[in-house]
Design a protein around this motif. Structure first.
Motif, PDB file in Angstrom:
ATOM      1  N   HIS A  71       0.897  -1.067   0.109  1.00 37.12           N
ATOM      2  CA  HIS A  71      -0.083  -0.287  -0.066  1.00 37.12           C
ATOM      3  C   HIS A  71       0.916   1.177  -0.123  1.00 37.12           C
ATOM      4  CE1 HIS A  71      -3.741  -2.207   1.066  1.00 37.12           C
ATOM      5  NE2 HIS A  71      -2.832  -3.172   1.529  1.00 37.12           N
ATOM      6  N   PRO A  72       0.438   2.254  -0.700  1.00 39.54           N
ATOM      7  CA  PRO A  72       1.224   3.639  -0.537  1.00 39.54           C
ATOM      8  C   PRO A  72       1.796   4.062   0.881  1.00 39.54           C
ATOM      9  CG  PRO A  72      -0.745   3.852  -1.878  1.00 39.54           C
ATOM     10  CD  PRO A  72      -0.993   2.638  -1.107  1.00 39.54           C
ATOM     11  N   GLU A  73       0.928   3.966   1.920  1.00 33.76           N
ATOM     12  CA  GLU A  73       1.628   4.341   3.077  1.00 33.76           C
ATOM     13  C   GLU A  73       2.663   3.437   3.622  1.00 33.76           C
ATOM     14  OE1 GLU A  73       1.928   6.577   6.512  1.00 33.76           O
ATOM     15  OE2 GLU A  73       0.592   6.998   4.800  1.00 33.76           O
ATOM     16  N   GLU A  74       2.571   2.048   3.331  1.00 34.06           N
ATOM     17  CA  GLU A  74       3.741   0.896   3.671  1.00 34.06           C
ATOM     18  C   GLU A  74       5.006   1.441   2.836  1.00 34.06           C
ATOM     19  OE1 GLU A  74       2.665  -3.525   3.775  1.00 34.06           O
ATOM     20  OE2 GLU A  74       1.015  -2.511   2.338  1.00 34.06           O
ATOM     21  N   VAL A  75       4.669   1.847   1.760  1.00 35.50           N
ATOM     22  CA  VAL A  75       6.111   2.145   1.155  1.00 35.50           C
ATOM     23  C   VAL A  75       6.702   3.359   1.689  1.00 35.50           C
ATOM     24  CG1 VAL A  75       7.052   2.978  -1.304  1.00 35.50           C
ATOM     25  CG2 VAL A  75       5.121   1.187  -1.255  1.00 35.50           C
ATOM     26  N   GLU A  94      15.373   0.364  -8.608  1.00 30.73           N
ATOM     27  CA  GLU A  94      15.196   0.627 -10.065  1.00 30.73           C
ATOM     28  C   GLU A  94      13.859   0.977 -10.723  1.00 30.73           C
ATOM     29  OE1 GLU A  94      16.672  -3.073 -11.576  1.00 30.73           O
ATOM     30  OE2 GLU A  94      18.939  -2.585 -11.275  1.00 30.73           O
ATOM     31  N   ILE A  95      13.467   1.782  -9.719  1.00 28.70           N
ATOM     32  CA  ILE A  95      12.096   2.688 -10.037  1.00 28.70           C
ATOM     33  C   ILE A  95      12.542   4.017 -10.345  1.00 28.70           C
ATOM     34  CG2 ILE A  95       9.792   3.183  -9.327  1.00 28.70           C
ATOM     35  CD1 ILE A  95       9.754   0.245  -7.956  1.00 28.70           C
ATOM     36  N   PHE A  96      11.968   4.728 -11.121  1.00 29.65           N
ATOM     37  CA  PHE A  96      12.101   6.163 -11.707  1.00 29.65           C
ATOM     38  C   PHE A  96      11.544   6.811 -10.362  1.00 29.65           C
ATOM     39  CE2 PHE A  96      11.945   4.763 -16.021  1.00 29.65           C
ATOM     40  CZ  PHE A  96      13.255   5.341 -16.320  1.00 29.65           C
ATOM     41  N   MET A 102       4.676   8.868  -7.234  1.00 33.34           N
ATOM     42  CA  MET A 102       3.288   8.646  -7.619  1.00 33.34           C
ATOM     43  C   MET A 102       2.799   7.195  -6.844  1.00 33.34           C
ATOM     44  SD  MET A 102       3.549   8.904 -11.710  1.00 33.34           S
ATOM     45  CE  MET A 102       1.806   8.365 -11.877  1.00 33.34           C
ATOM     46  N   ILE A 103       3.598   6.328  -6.617  1.00 27.65           N
ATOM     47  CA  ILE A 103       3.156   4.982  -5.869  1.00 27.65           C
ATOM     48  C   ILE A 103       3.031   5.610  -4.554  1.00 27.65           C
ATOM     49  CG2 ILE A 103       4.118   2.991  -4.958  1.00 27.65           C
ATOM     50  CD1 ILE A 103       5.651   2.614  -7.630  1.00 27.65           C
ATOM     51  N   GLY A 106      -0.480   6.879  -4.113  1.00 20.12           N
ATOM     52  CA  GLY A 106      -1.560   6.373  -4.364  1.00 20.12           C
ATOM     53  C   GLY A 106      -1.622   5.599  -5.752  1.00 20.12           C
ATOM     54  N   ALA A 107      -0.700   5.826  -6.569  1.00 13.94           N
ATOM     55  CA  ALA A 107      -0.660   5.093  -7.923  1.00 13.94           C
ATOM     56  C   ALA A 107      -0.662   3.657  -7.619  1.00 13.94           C
ATOM     57  CB  ALA A 107       0.164   5.966  -8.495  1.00 13.94           C
ATOM     58  N   LEU A 108      -1.360   2.870  -8.530  1.00 15.67           N
ATOM     59  CA  LEU A 108      -1.479   1.414  -8.411  1.00 15.67           C
ATOM     60  C   LEU A 108      -0.061   1.026  -8.705  1.00 15.67           C
ATOM     61  CD1 LEU A 108      -3.447  -0.734  -7.442  1.00 15.67           C
ATOM     62  CD2 LEU A 108      -4.078  -0.842  -9.800  1.00 15.67           C
ATOM     63  N   ILE A 109       0.560   0.174  -7.869  1.00 18.27           N
ATOM     64  CA  ILE A 109       1.794  -0.534  -8.193  1.00 18.27           C
ATOM     65  C   ILE A 109       1.722  -1.788  -9.026  1.00 18.27           C
ATOM     66  CG2 ILE A 109       1.633  -1.843  -6.020  1.00 18.27           C
ATOM     67  CD1 ILE A 109       4.614  -1.131  -5.484  1.00 18.27           C
TER      68      ILE A 109
END
Length: 122
Positions: A71-75, A94-96, A102-103, A106-109
């Motif tokens: 979940h976004p909050e977990e990240v 290795e994620i921009f 965005m993740i 709330g963006a969908l991972i």
């Protein structure tokens, strides 16, 4: 209640009702029930500050739970706990950096992003 109807372009009497919607997320259907404001004059439904659109975030949450994705909050919490900047976590996973932001907002991972982040954060 009286509120501004964007369809009538006037303050009108409205009521709040639960709206059942089916949202398709990555080819899967998720049913959400969210409150919306309905104008008694024109019959149109709309969202306002008191009742913002929530069905898409709810469907995203259901998708994450079904697929056991972070979940976004977990990240965010894991990144802060590890004391990583956006750039550091982006480099390691290795994620921009823009995508990582965005993740966290709330963006969908994706499953691949989830695996990369879990490898670094957990």
């Amino acid at each position: 209640m009286k509120t501004f109807c964007p369809h009538c372009m006037d303050d009108t009497t409205c009521e709040v009702k639960d709206l059942k919607e089916v949202r398709e997320i990555r080819g899967e259907n998720f049913t959400t029930i969210t409150p919306v404001v309905i104008c008694k004059s024109c019959g149109n439904d709309f969202n306002n500050a008191a009742y913002p659109e929530r069905s898409i975030p709810m469907a995203f949450q259901m998708y994450r739970e079904r697929h056991h994705l972070m979940h976004p909050e977990e990240v965010y919490q894991a990144r802060v706990k590890k004391n990583f900047s956006f750039k550091e976590l982006a480099d390691l996973s290795e994620i921009f950096p823009e995508r990582l932001r965005m993740i966290e907002q709330g963006a969908l991972i994706t499953k691949e992003e989830d695996a990369s982040l879990r490898r670094v954060l957990i």
